[in-house]
Every structure is written in C-alpha cells, then in structure tokens.
Motif scaffolding. Sequence first.
Motif, PDB file in Angstrom:
ATOM      1  N   LYS A   1      64.028  65.606 -24.356  1.00  0.00           N
ATOM      2  CA  LYS A   1      62.999  65.310 -25.358  1.00  0.00           C
ATOM      3  C   LYS A   1      61.604  65.453 -24.759  1.00  0.00           C
ATOM      4  CE  LYS A   1      65.503  62.041 -28.290  1.00  0.00           C
ATOM      5  NZ  LYS A   1      65.529  60.638 -28.767  1.00  0.00           N
TER       6      LYS A   1
ATOM      7  N   MET B   1      61.905  75.823 -24.715  1.00  0.00           N
ATOM      8  CA  MET B   1      62.577  75.193 -25.845  1.00  0.00           C
ATOM      9  C   MET B   1      64.090  75.422 -25.784  1.00  0.00           C
ATOM     10  SD  MET B   1      60.420  73.499 -27.599  1.00  0.00           S
ATOM     11  CE  MET B   1      61.191  73.234 -29.164  1.00  0.00           C
ATOM     12  N   VAL B   2      64.492  76.625 -25.430  1.00  0.00           N
ATOM     13  CA  VAL B   2      65.926  76.922 -25.324  1.00  0.00           C
ATOM     14  C   VAL B   2      66.558  76.106 -24.194  1.00  0.00           C
ATOM     15  CG1 VAL B   2      67.593  78.739 -24.731  1.00  0.00           C
ATOM     16  CG2 VAL B   2      65.777  79.198 -26.383  1.00  0.00           C
TER      17      VAL B   2
ATOM     18  N   TRP C   1      69.816  69.135 -23.732  1.00  0.00           N
ATOM     19  CA  TRP C   1      70.121  68.060 -24.670  1.00  0.00           C
ATOM     20  C   TRP C   1      71.587  68.152 -25.114  1.00  0.00           C
ATOM     21  CZ3 TRP C   1      66.177  66.408 -28.925  1.00  0.00           C
ATOM     22  CH2 TRP C   1      66.605  65.233 -29.537  1.00  0.00           C
ATOM     23  N   MET C   2      72.052  69.370 -25.419  1.00  0.00           N
ATOM     24  CA  MET C   2      73.432  69.540 -25.873  1.00  0.00           C
ATOM     25  C   MET C   2      74.437  69.242 -24.755  1.00  0.00           C
ATOM     26  SD  MET C   2      72.792  70.107 -28.888  1.00  0.00           S
ATOM     27  CE  MET C   2      74.298  70.530 -29.687  1.00  0.00           C
TER      28      MET C   2
ATOM     29  N   GLY D   1      66.806  72.463 -25.270  1.00  0.00           N
ATOM     30  CA  GLY D   1      67.897  72.312 -26.236  1.00  0.00           C
ATOM     31  C   GLY D   1      69.258  72.366 -25.556  1.00  0.00           C
ATOM     32  N   TYR D   2      69.401  73.268 -24.619  1.00  0.00           N
ATOM     33  CA  TYR D   2      70.656  73.366 -23.876  1.00  0.00           C
ATOM     34  C   TYR D   2      70.910  72.084 -23.085  1.00  0.00           C
ATOM     35  CZ  TYR D   2      74.100  74.898 -20.467  1.00  0.00           C
ATOM     36  OH  TYR D   2      75.217  74.981 -19.683  1.00  0.00           O
TER      37      TYR D   2
ATOM     38  N   ILE E   1      60.725  69.095 -24.483  1.00  0.00           N
ATOM     39  CA  ILE E   1      60.374  69.639 -25.799  1.00  0.00           C
ATOM     40  C   ILE E   1      58.967  69.218 -26.185  1.00  0.00           C
ATOM     41  CG2 ILE E   1      60.906  69.507 -28.264  1.00  0.00           C
ATOM     42  CD1 ILE E   1      63.886  69.398 -27.450  1.00  0.00           C
TER      43      ILE E   1
END
Length: 70
Positions: free
Chosen positions: A39, A18-19, A25-26, A22-23, A42
Amino acid sequence: LVINGALSLLGIIFIILMVLAGYNWMMASGNEQKIEEAKSTIKRAIIGLVIVLGSWAIWNFILINLIERL
C-alpha cells in the motif's frame, strides 16, 4: 523533445511500480506487514505520478506561452 522523453520514462517507471506493488500485495498471503508495504508503494507511486503530471503541465505551459511566442 528531451523533456517529453524523460517524462515518458517516468510514466513507465510509475506503471512498473504499480505492477510490482500489486504483485507484492497479491503474494502477501494475509501478512499485514507486506500488505502495508505494498500500500505504501502504491501511495508513493501515485504521489510521484502527480508530481510528474504537474511538471509536464508546467513544461507544456512554458513551451506554449513563452518559447513558441519568441
């Protein structure tokens, strides 16, 4: 004891996925392909978590109802 340890390890792997997603994606900077990959990661991590939680529930049921009654 071994089963709980293995399931805990899988939970840690879920958090790491998940981390990382998220990274990614950012850091995608608006690149739609990278966003879709994040996505997808995730979604797959959540599906894996549901499977792990389901297996933990089944193991707990077996442990409480079958093994402890012996």
